[in-house]
Motif scaffolding. Structure first.
Motif, PDB file in Angstrom:
ATOM      1  N   ARG A  54       0.835  -1.198   0.000  1.00 19.10           N
ATOM      2  CA  ARG A  54       0.000   0.000   0.000  1.00 19.10           C
ATOM      3  C   ARG A  54       0.872   1.252   0.000  1.00 19.10           C
ATOM      4  N   ARG A  55       0.370   2.292  -0.636  1.00 17.99           N
ATOM      5  CA  ARG A  55       1.152   3.517  -0.788  1.00 17.99           C
ATOM      6  C   ARG A  55       1.604   4.068   0.551  1.00 17.99           C
ATOM      7  N   ASP A  56       0.712   4.109   1.530  1.00 14.99           N
ATOM      8  CA  ASP A  56       1.049   4.721   2.814  1.00 14.99           C
ATOM      9  C   ASP A  56       1.640   3.730   3.816  1.00 14.99           C
ATOM     10  N   ALA A  57       1.868   2.500   3.383  1.00 17.03           N
ATOM     11  CA  ALA A  57       2.410   1.500   4.304  1.00 17.03           C
ATOM     12  C   ALA A  57       3.924   1.590   4.443  1.00 17.03           C
ATOM     13  N   VAL A  58       4.589   2.265   3.488  1.00 19.08           N
ATOM     14  CA  VAL A  58       6.038   2.456   3.539  1.00 19.08           C
ATOM     15  C   VAL A  58       6.311   3.938   3.314  1.00 19.08           C
ATOM     16  N   ARG A  59       7.070   4.542   4.213  1.00 19.22           N
ATOM     17  CA  ARG A  59       7.414   5.959   4.091  1.00 19.22           C
ATOM     18  C   ARG A  59       8.922   6.122   4.196  1.00 19.22           C
ATOM     19  N   PHE A  60       9.471   6.960   3.316  1.00 21.77           N
ATOM     20  CA  PHE A  60      10.907   7.247   3.306  1.00 21.77           C
ATOM     21  C   PHE A  60      11.088   8.750   3.359  1.00 21.77           C
ATOM     22  N   GLU A  61      11.748   9.205   4.417  1.00 20.94           N
ATOM     23  CA  GLU A  61      11.936  10.637   4.658  1.00 20.94           C
ATOM     24  C   GLU A  61      10.601  11.376   4.605  1.00 20.94           C
ATOM     25  N   GLY A  62       9.581  10.763   5.181  1.00 26.06           N
ATOM     26  CA  GLY A  62       8.264  11.366   5.276  1.00 26.06           C
ATOM     27  C   GLY A  62       7.397  11.223   4.044  1.00 26.06           C
ATOM     28  N   GLN A  63       7.944  10.635   2.998  1.00 28.54           N
ATOM     29  CA  GLN A  63       7.223  10.515   1.730  1.00 28.54           C
ATOM     30  C   GLN A  63       6.679   9.098   1.563  1.00 28.54           C
ATOM     31  N   PRO A  64       5.392   8.927   1.240  1.00 30.01           N
ATOM     32  CA  PRO A  64       4.871   7.582   1.010  1.00 30.01           C
ATOM     33  C   PRO A  64       5.446   6.992  -0.268  1.00 30.01           C
ATOM     34  N   ILE A  65       6.011   5.787  -0.169  1.00 32.41           N
ATOM     35  CA  ILE A  65       6.636   5.177  -1.340  1.00 32.41           C
ATOM     36  C   ILE A  65       6.110   3.771  -1.607  1.00 32.41           C
ATOM     37  N   GLY A  66       5.156   3.299  -0.837  1.00 26.54           N
ATOM     38  CA  GLY A  66       4.619   1.961  -1.042  1.00 26.54           C
ATOM     39  C   GLY A  66       4.059   1.806  -2.446  1.00 26.54           C
ATOM     40  N   GLY A  67       4.409   0.716  -3.109  1.00 32.69           N
ATOM     41  CA  GLY A  67       3.890   0.434  -4.430  1.00 32.69           C
ATOM     42  C   GLY A  67       4.632   1.101  -5.564  1.00 32.69           C
ATOM     43  N   ARG A  68       5.636   1.947  -5.263  1.00 33.26           N
ATOM     44  CA  ARG A  68       6.412   2.559  -6.330  1.00 33.26           C
ATOM     45  C   ARG A  68       7.376   1.541  -6.920  1.00 33.26           C
ATOM     46  N   GLY A  69       7.794   1.784  -8.172  1.00 32.11           N
ATOM     47  CA  GLY A  69       8.694   0.867  -8.840  1.00 32.11           C
ATOM     48  C   GLY A  69      10.062   0.833  -8.195  1.00 32.11           C
ATOM     49  N   HIS A  71      12.956   0.960  -9.538  1.00 30.12           N
ATOM     50  CA  HIS A  71      13.883   1.956 -10.088  1.00 30.12           C
ATOM     51  C   HIS A  71      13.616   3.333  -9.490  1.00 30.12           C
ATOM     52  N   GLU A  72      12.354   3.638  -9.192  1.00 26.58           N
ATOM     53  CA  GLU A  72      12.028   4.911  -8.550  1.00 26.58           C
ATOM     54  C   GLU A  72      12.589   4.954  -7.130  1.00 26.58           C
ATOM     55  N   ILE A  73      12.427   3.865  -6.403  1.00 26.96           N
ATOM     56  CA  ILE A  73      12.887   3.812  -5.018  1.00 26.96           C
ATOM     57  C   ILE A  73      14.410   3.904  -4.958  1.00 26.96           C
ATOM     58  N   LEU A  74      15.086   3.262  -5.907  1.00 24.48           N
ATOM     59  CA  LEU A  74      16.541   3.399  -5.990  1.00 24.48           C
ATOM     60  C   LEU A  74      16.920   4.858  -6.213  1.00 24.48           C
ATOM     61  N   GLY A  75      16.177   5.536  -7.066  1.00 20.97           N
ATOM     62  CA  GLY A  75      16.453   6.936  -7.326  1.00 20.97           C
ATOM     63  C   GLY A  75      16.277   7.833  -6.119  1.00 20.97           C
ATOM     64  N   LEU A  76      15.419   7.423  -5.179  1.00 19.47           N
ATOM     65  CA  LEU A  76      15.224   8.187  -3.947  1.00 19.47           C
ATOM     66  C   LEU A  76      16.378   8.003  -2.968  1.00 19.47           C
ATOM     67  N   GLY A  77      17.156   6.932  -3.149  1.00 17.26           N
ATOM     68  CA  GLY A  77      18.297   6.718  -2.268  1.00 17.26           C
ATOM     69  C   GLY A  77      18.232   5.477  -1.417  1.00 17.26           C
ATOM     70  N   ILE A  78      17.459   4.472  -1.835  1.00 13.90           N
ATOM     71  CA  ILE A  78      17.419   3.187  -1.127  1.00 13.90           C
ATOM     72  C   ILE A  78      18.012   2.127  -2.053  1.00 13.90           C
ATOM     73  N   ALA A  79      19.062   1.473  -1.614  1.00 11.88           N
ATOM     74  CA  ALA A  79      19.697   0.422  -2.405  1.00 11.88           C
ATOM     75  C   ALA A  79      19.727  -0.865  -1.603  1.00 11.88           C
TER      76      ALA A  79
END
Length: 230
Positions: A54-69, A71-79
């Motif tokens: 779910r979109r709001d089930a995972v948050r990174f630096e206050g931003q909901p990232i659940g369900g994002r691709g 490659h997008e999550i890597l671009g945010l800084g999670i490897a």
């Protein structure tokens, strides 16, 4: 920096995670432990976009990232350093490392820096990745993730199948990584090792958090009860 909120995950009709809540602050080293099938790798995949969430089930630096691709999550800084290393067998060591930088995130990590961290990789840089030993492959997998200049580095089962002296060499490199401002999440089956290297610890059992706390304050009895459910 990272938090999950009642995170669930499914493989078809099979539910693997049941309402996982966790919080990871910037600069921490957090260990996630649990037996095989406890949901550790599924949790990582849900955070990194490899399993739907779910979109709001995972948050990174206050931003909901659940369900994002992914490659997008890597671009945010999670490897993520995946279980089994997952190097590309048709590419050389250096080509594998360069793939880590394809998103073009700015930062301190480049070929020179990862070669300083793992000098063996410089010596093997033109060799096919298939020629590396298991420990060397693990170093290359970590270096490839660092090449993306992550804010958060997630390592899944780094010690699996490796000799103790190789495990020591790999874990000895972690303080250098953390000193560069990277937050670290480690999934590890060696409970003693996980407790030694981490600030805080989460234990999973059957897709649920069975224990959490500061690693140095938890007793082995508490961890054993949470790990085995007894």
């Amino acid at each position: 920096m990272l938090s999950t909120h009642h995170l669930t995950a499914f493989y078809g009709d099979f539910q693997a995670l049941f309402g996982i809540d966790l919080e990871i602050s910037a600069g921490e080293v957090v260990a996630i432990i649990g037996a095989n099938g406890a949901g550790k790798s599924t949790l990582l995949k849900a955070v990194t976009g490899l399993v739907p969430a779910r979109r709001d089930a995972v948050r990174f630096e206050g931003q909901p990232i659940g369900g994002r691709g992914a490659h997008e999550i890597l671009g945010l800084g999670i490897a993520m350093v995946p279980e089994g290393r997952r190097l590309f067998p048709s590419l050389s060591v250096e080509e594998n490392l360069m793939l880590g930088s394809y998103r073009g995130r700015p930062g301190a990590w480049n070929l020179q820096r990862v070669y300083q961290l793992f000098p063996m990789l410089r010596e093997k840089r033109l060799a096919p990745s298939t020629s590396l030993s298991g420990g060397q492959q693990q170093m290359a997998s970590i270096a490839r993730a660092l090449m993306s200049n992550p804010k958060l580095l997630i390592c899944d089962e780094m010690s699996l199948g490796l000799a103790p002296i190789v495990i020591k060499d790999i874990y000895d490199a972690l303080p250098t990584i953390v000193a560069q401002g990277i937050t670290l999440v480690i999934v590890e089956q060696d409970v003693g090792l996980a407790m030694r290297v981490s600030n805080r610890l989460y234990c999973l059992q059957e897709g649920r958090v069975s224990l959490s706390g500061k690693s140095q304050e938890l007793t082995r009895e508490q961890v054993s009860q949470a790990y085995f459910g007894i």
